[in-house]
Scaffold this active site. Structure first.
Site, short mmCIF file in Angstrom:
data_model
loop_
_atom_site.label_atom_id
_atom_site.label_comp_id
_atom_site.label_asym_id
_atom_site.label_seq_id
_atom_site.Cartn_x
_atom_site.Cartn_y
_atom_site.Cartn_z
N LYS A 1 0.79 -1.38 -0.33
CA LYS A 1 0.78 0.22 0.02
C LYS A 1 0.91 1.33 -0.39
O LYS A 1 1.64 1.42 1.45
CB LYS A 1 -1.08 0.29 1.02
CG LYS A 1 -1.52 1.42 1.54
CD LYS A 1 -2.10 1.04 2.63
CE LYS A 1 -3.05 2.86 3.16
NZ LYS A 1 -4.20 2.92 4.24
N ASP B 1 -1.85 10.36 3.87
CA ASP B 1 -3.68 9.62 3.83
C ASP B 1 -4.62 10.82 4.73
O ASP B 1 -4.51 10.53 6.11
CB ASP B 1 -3.76 8.46 4.47
CG ASP B 1 -4.91 8.37 5.18
OD1 ASP B 1 -6.27 8.42 3.85
OD2 ASP B 1 -5.37 6.89 5.68
N LYS C 1 -9.57 13.10 8.34
CA LYS C 1 -9.27 12.85 9.58
C LYS C 1 -9.13 13.35 10.84
O LYS C 1 -8.57 14.81 10.10
CB LYS C 1 -7.79 12.25 9.72
CG LYS C 1 -7.84 10.84 8.94
CD LYS C 1 -6.49 10.33 8.92
CE LYS C 1 -6.30 8.87 8.03
NZ LYS C 1 -7.19 8.26 8.84
N ASP D 1 1.78 6.58 5.48
CA ASP D 1 0.81 5.25 5.78
C ASP D 1 1.27 4.79 4.29
O ASP D 1 0.74 4.02 2.96
CB ASP D 1 -0.55 5.92 5.15
CG ASP D 1 -2.13 5.34 4.93
OD1 ASP D 1 -1.48 4.32 5.57
OD2 ASP D 1 -2.76 5.91 3.98
N ASP E 1 -11.71 7.54 3.66
CA ASP E 1 -10.89 7.21 4.53
C ASP E 1 -10.39 5.57 4.85
O ASP E 1 -8.74 5.56 4.79
CB ASP E 1 -10.28 8.21 6.56
CG ASP E 1 -9.99 7.55 6.86
OD1 ASP E 1 -8.19 7.34 6.05
OD2 ASP E 1 -9.84 8.09 7.96
N GLU F 1 -9.46 3.86 1.91
CA GLU F 1 -8.63 4.10 0.57
C GLU F 1 -7.65 3.04 0.56
O GLU F 1 -7.55 2.61 -0.50
CB GLU F 1 -8.02 5.57 0.51
CG GLU F 1 -6.26 5.34 0.94
CD GLU F 1 -6.87 5.66 2.45
OE1 GLU F 1 -7.11 5.88 3.15
OE2 GLU F 1 -5.16 5.53 2.73
N ARG G 1 -7.61 0.05 0.87
CA ARG G 1 -8.45 -1.27 0.16
C ARG G 1 -8.74 -0.89 -0.85
O ARG G 1 -9.01 -1.99 -2.39
CB ARG G 1 -9.50 -1.83 1.10
CG ARG G 1 -10.52 -0.58 1.48
CD ARG G 1 -11.55 -1.63 2.60
NE ARG G 1 -11.00 -0.79 3.85
CZ ARG G 1 -11.61 -0.98 4.98
NH1 ARG G 1 -12.39 -1.56 5.13
NH2 ARG G 1 -11.01 -0.18 6.13
N1 BES Z 1 -3.89 4.89 6.75
C1 BES Z 1 -5.20 4.29 8.25
C2 BES Z 1 -5.13 3.13 8.77
C3 BES Z 1 -3.95 3.95 9.55
C4 BES Z 1 -4.05 3.89 11.23
C5 BES Z 1 -2.57 3.41 9.13
C6 BES Z 1 -2.86 4.32 12.12
C7 BES Z 1 -2.01 3.81 10.56
C8 BES Z 1 -2.21 4.19 12.12
C9 BES Z 1 -6.29 3.57 6.81
O1 BES Z 1 -6.53 4.12 5.51
C10 BES Z 1 -7.69 4.62 7.26
O2 BES Z 1 -8.12 5.37 7.75
N2 BES Z 1 -8.73 2.95 7.99
C11 BES Z 1 -9.41 3.34 8.73
C12 BES Z 1 -10.75 2.59 8.07
C13 BES Z 1 -12.00 3.12 8.30
C14 BES Z 1 -12.48 4.73 7.94
C15 BES Z 1 -12.90 2.27 8.24
C16 BES Z 1 -9.36 3.69 10.07
O3 BES Z 1 -9.13 2.41 10.25
O4 BES Z 1 -9.86 4.49 10.84
ZN ZN Z 2 -4.47 4.68 4.94
ZN ZN Z 3 -7.39 5.87 5.84
#
Ligand code: BES
Ligand code: ZN
Ligand code: ZN
Length: 495
Positions: free
Chosen positions: A261, A266, A273, A284, A343, A345, A347
């Site tokens: 990825k 992000d 966020k 990220d 967010d 993204e 996947r």
């Molecule tokens: N890049 C984040 C995941 C992440 C969180 C990486 C903390 C490193 C540290 C990912 O893209 C994300 O934002 N995921 C969301 C998904 C949710 C919206 C279903 C999350 O984990 O909150």
């Molecule tokens: Zn991310």
């Molecule tokens: Zn994200």
């Protein structure tokens, strides 16, 4: 730092590195060696507490042959595990650097009895010593005057070492170079490390090792029907890239495909966020960095296995073209996705890369991603989650990661979790419910993994980026995953 063997004992040393358990108990045959060559070390060793991960400097009395000893602490003898050795070796190297010692010796005999496989023990020690010197100074106006130290790490051995020990040093150096590269890429700020920049770096690294590369831009990504990847890219002024590296193009052999990825930043997109701590989201792309780091190591080791890397690179921004929550896109697989949260993204870019991987008829597919905060909630900052239905691959991940000091814990991939991903308007939503978020994300990816091919998903959201920091794992990018990917590729090479 150059790492070499010294069997003559003639080279003048600025210090010798030894390992000590709690209260100065020297390891292996170090005590016998010290009694013969530097008896003052045995006398003074008790002054060092031997605390795990702490290195302690001892000064020789005037006229002694070796002027200093660095005692690297391993903690209590009965609690010892190889992780302690890595931390200790890294701390010792960092101390030598701090003191600007140019030539330091590492007593080979001090490693006796610290593991079943002596070559592996040396490999882990050399790796950790090298990684303990890592620092990121690209944007500092004043560079550290210590950065060239130590110049040489001489492994002190009584006799000419067996080939397996030279090989161990070679593997250690390759792994450390891969980890350092991955850390650099993660630490590079996102205004510099754009998708274009990272694509350039990936190609540079691959080309250096003679690997075939291809870089797809917006147009070709669109032509391939990668609507999910494009949906993330559209909110940014920076165009996306999909990097393809083939380490053995044209070979009949089915490749091991690595997918990383690469979200260069992000923001969350329109599902923005919170601003607190958002700066860490330059990390990220740690999955992409791990894959590029592994390619560097694989190249250095000239691994015989055919490995293909697929690296989707995008920036997730809420620009004027950005995807709105509720938008529906068509993925390369033909399946449609309702993007309820922009967010989620990672996947979206991975699903199209997974579909693309099918054209290589892979022997196995591994994806690695800072995918979910939920995985961090489940396992903490230092442990990654892995998801697979293939027992053989699960066993390889277990073996590879434990051997290399990267911890992975298996999570379920049961289809019952798909219920939460059902959409009213499309084939699926990109987000399920909050609870079990790491599993829902993995189950989303499963819909795109090529059919019967063994596939494992590695969620490194916790360990990919560190905000604590030790000699071995510095703050910021950690390079987590590089060593497991390398080991995995090696396992495939032999088995
Ligand atoms: N890049 C984040 C995941 C992440 C969180 C990486 C903390 C490193 C540290 C990912 O893209 C994300 O934002 N995921 C969301 C998904 C949710 C919206 C279903 C999350 O984990 O909150
Ligand atoms: Zn991310
Ligand atoms: Zn994200």
């Amino acid at each position: 730092m150059r790492i070499e063997y010294d069997t003559t004992g003639n080279g003048a040393l600025d210090a010798v590195i030894l390992f000590a358990f709690k209260d100065g108990e020297l390891t292996g045959s170090a005590k016998a060696w010290a009694d013969e060559h530097a008896p003052w070390i045995s006398r003074l060793a008790g002054e060092c507490p031997g605390d795990p991960g702490k290195a302690c400097l001892l000064h020789a009395p005037e006229g002694a042959g070796i002027p200093r000893a660095v005692l690297a602490g391993l903690g209590k003898h009965d609690k010892f595990e190889i992780d302690n050795l890595r931390e200790a070796a890294a701390a010792a190297a960092a101390l030598c650097r701090e003191r600007k010692l140019a030539r330091v010796g590492l007593l080979h005999a001090a490693l006796d009895g610290l593991g079943e496989n002596q070559a592996r023990v040396l490999e882990e020690t050399a790796f950790a010593a090298r990684v303990g010197l890592y620092s990121y100074e690209t944007f500092k106006s004043e560079k550290s005057e210590r950065s060239g130290f130590p110049e040489t790490l001489a492994v002190l051995a009584g006799e000419e070492p067996k080939n397996e020990f030279f090989e161990a040093l070679r593997v250690a150096e390759a792994g450390a170079a891969g980890v350092a590269l991955a850390r650099d890429l993660v630490n590079t700020p996102a205004n510099v490390a754009t998708p274009r920049y990272l694509a350039g770096k990936a190609v540079e690294v691959a080309a250096l090792h003679g690997f075939k590369t291809d870089v797809l831009g917006s147009e070709r990504i669109r032509e391939l029907g990668m609507g999910a990847l494009m949906a993330v890219a559209r909110g940014s002024a920076e165009p996306p890239r999909l990097v393809i590296i083939d380490a053995k193009p044209g070979a009949k052999e089915k490749p091991l495909v690595l997918i990383g990825k690469g979200v260069t930043f992000d923001t969350g997109g329109i599902s923005l966020k919170p601003s607190s701590g958002m700066e860490a989201m330059k990390g990220d792309m740690a999955g992409a960095a791990a894959v590029i780091g592994a390619i560097e190591a694989i190249g250095r080791l000239k691994l015989s296995r055919r490995v293909v890397a697929l690296i989707p690179l995008v920036e997730n921004m809420p620009g004027h073209g950005a995807t709105r929550p509720g938008d529906v896109v068509r993925t390369m697989s033909g399946k449609t996705v309702e993007i309820v949260n922009t967010d989620a993204e990672g996947r979206l870019i991975l699903c199209d890369a997974l579909s693309y991987s099918a054209r290589f008829s892979p022997a196995a597919v591994v994806d690695i991603a800072t995918l979910t905060g939920a995985c961090v909630v489940a396992l903490g900052k230092k442990v990654a989650g892995y998801f697979t239905e293939n027992e053989e691959l699960a066993a390889i991940v277990e073996r590879s990661s434990i051997a290399r000091g990267e911890r992975f814990w298996r999570m379920p991939l049961w289809d019952s979790y798909f219920e939460a991903l059902k959409s009213e308007v499309a084939d699926m939503k990109n987000v399920g419910e909050r609870m079990g978020g790491a599993i829902h994300a993995a189950l989303f990816l499963k819909q795109y993994a090529p059919g019967a091919t063994p596939w494992v998903h590695l969620d490194i959201a916790g360990p990919g980026f560190s905000d604590s920091g030790s000699a071995l794992v510095t703050k910021g990018g950690t390079g987590f995953g590089v060593r497991t990917l390398l080991e995995l590729a090696g396992e495939f090479a032999t088995g």
